[in-house]
Motif scaffolding. Structure first.
Motif: not given
Length: 113
Positions: A40-55
């Protein structure tokens, strides 16, 4: 030194808002990454890498979420080792049960920033 912040997700909420501001601030001077348990990406965090552990999107049955915790904790442990993450504070995990499971089952305590 590579650092990561572990959070349930970036859903609209107070802790998530604080985390997003902290992430943006730290990204200016640190090699930072965000690890989310759910998508869930409600907040913008710029160009920071985001990794999701589940679907998961957060709308799943609560009992199923609890049953998945040991697997998520193991997946997190492997990811931290694989990516050579030196620091992974966990203050933004909303669920005390999830935090407890992660700490007790598989993850040694990491220092907090």
């Amino acid at each position: 030194m590579k650092k990561a912040i572990l959070i349930n997700s970036l859903t609209p909420g107070g802790a998530e808002k604080v985390a997003s501001l902290l992430i943006k601030y730290l990204n200016k001077t640190e090699n930072i990454e965000v690890i989310c348990l759910e998508i869930n990406n409600f907040f913008d965090i710029g160009d920071v890498k985001v990794t999701y552990l589940s679907e998961n999107s957060g709308k799943e049955n609560s009992i199923l979420k609890i049953l998945k915790l040991p697997f998520l904790a193991l997946k997190l442990k492997r990811y931290i080792k694989k990516e050579n993450i030196q620091d992974c504070p966990k203050p933004y995990i909303q669920s005390k049960l999830c935090k407890s499971a992660c700490e007790k089952l598989f993850i040694k305590a990491h220092s907090y920033m």
